[in-house]
Design a protein around this motif. Structure first.
Motif, PDB file in Angstrom:
ATOM      1  N   ILE A 112       0.865  -1.183   0.000  1.00  0.00           N
ATOM      2  CA  ILE A 112       0.000   0.000   0.000  1.00  0.00           C
ATOM      3  C   ILE A 112       0.896   1.226   0.000  1.00  0.00           C
ATOM      4  N   CYS A 113       0.549   2.191  -0.834  1.00  0.00           N
ATOM      5  CA  CYS A 113       1.331   3.423  -0.934  1.00  0.00           C
ATOM      6  C   CYS A 113       1.167   4.218   0.363  1.00  0.00           C
ATOM      7  N   ASN A 115       1.728   7.335   0.862  1.00  0.00           N
ATOM      8  CA  ASN A 115       1.234   8.705   0.608  1.00  0.00           C
ATOM      9  C   ASN A 115      -0.271   8.756   0.374  1.00  0.00           C
ATOM     10  N   CYS A 116      -0.765   7.851  -0.485  1.00  0.00           N
ATOM     11  CA  CYS A 116      -2.181   7.941  -0.850  1.00  0.00           C
ATOM     12  C   CYS A 116      -3.030   6.798  -0.296  1.00  0.00           C
ATOM     13  N   ASP A 118      -3.310   3.942  -1.527  1.00  0.00           N
ATOM     14  CA  ASP A 118      -3.721   3.077  -2.640  1.00  0.00           C
ATOM     15  C   ASP A 118      -2.597   2.104  -2.945  1.00  0.00           C
ATOM     16  N   SER A 119      -2.901   1.095  -3.731  1.00  0.00           N
ATOM     17  CA  SER A 119      -1.831   0.161  -4.107  1.00  0.00           C
ATOM     18  C   SER A 119      -0.955   0.814  -5.162  1.00  0.00           C
ATOM     19  N   PRO A 120       0.371   0.653  -5.019  1.00  0.00           N
ATOM     20  CA  PRO A 120       1.288   1.286  -5.976  1.00  0.00           C
ATOM     21  C   PRO A 120       1.226   0.606  -7.334  1.00  0.00           C
ATOM     22  N   ASN A 122       2.324  -1.503 -10.336  1.00  0.00           N
ATOM     23  CA  ASN A 122       3.193  -2.683 -10.461  1.00  0.00           C
ATOM     24  C   ASN A 122       3.838  -2.685 -11.834  1.00  0.00           C
TER      25      ASN A 122
END
Length: 161
Positions: A112-113, A115-116, A118-120, A122
């Motif tokens: 999981i990112c 910063n946001c 969300d998933s980074p 790939n």
């Protein structure tokens, strides 16, 4: 009945079999004492010179050529053992790296990112983005065609969103 007809050239008294047995090469096995002495010499020097081989042959009651070939064979055996050990070590290292690779790929899939949240992206994200851009361009073209057909039918231009 003639036995030659069936391919049997052997006399019934077994004389040809006796000749074959006499021609067979007999293999010489070394005594435990000889092997022990050869091994101890091998551990000291893997490439004995002619003088050392002659001395060993007298001491052990073997021909100098037997000593020479024994050392050649022993060196070959030793090399093969080292290669097998190296191959096993490399295989274990390869397996370990493969497992680490799989674990890292799994971790990236479920990351999981920070910063946001969300998933980074790939590795496939670039290709997914490219596919989406191509699909968007195709949809724009299709929208343009449908809009021009609708505009002709309605009689006025259709405003785009």
């Amino acid at each position: 009945m003639n036995m030659e007809f069936f391919g049997d050239s052997q006399n019934h008294d077994g004389s040809e079999t006796d000749k074959k047995n006499k021609k067979k090469k007999r293999f010489h096995r070394h005594t435990p004492h000889q092997i022990q002495r050869l091994e101890s010499t091998f551990n000291e020097c893997q490439h004995p010179d002619e003088k050392q081989r002659t001395q060993l042959s007298r001491e052990l009651g073997l021909a100098p050529r037997q000593i020479k070939f024994w050392f050649q064979n022993r060196r070959t055996q030793k090399k093969a053992q080292h290669e097998r050990a190296d191959n096993c070590a490399l295989k274990e290292e390869n397996d370990k790296i493969r497992c680490e690779n799989i674990a890292i790929r799994e971790a990236i899939k479920h990351a999981i990112c920070p910063n946001c949240g969300d998933s980074p992206l790939n590795d496939d994200a670039y290709f997914d983005e490219q596919k989406l851009r191509i699909e968007n361009a195709q949809l724009r073209d299709e929208l343009e065609r449908v809009s021009s057909i609708a505009a002709k039918f309605i009689g006025r231009p259709i405003s785009h969103l």
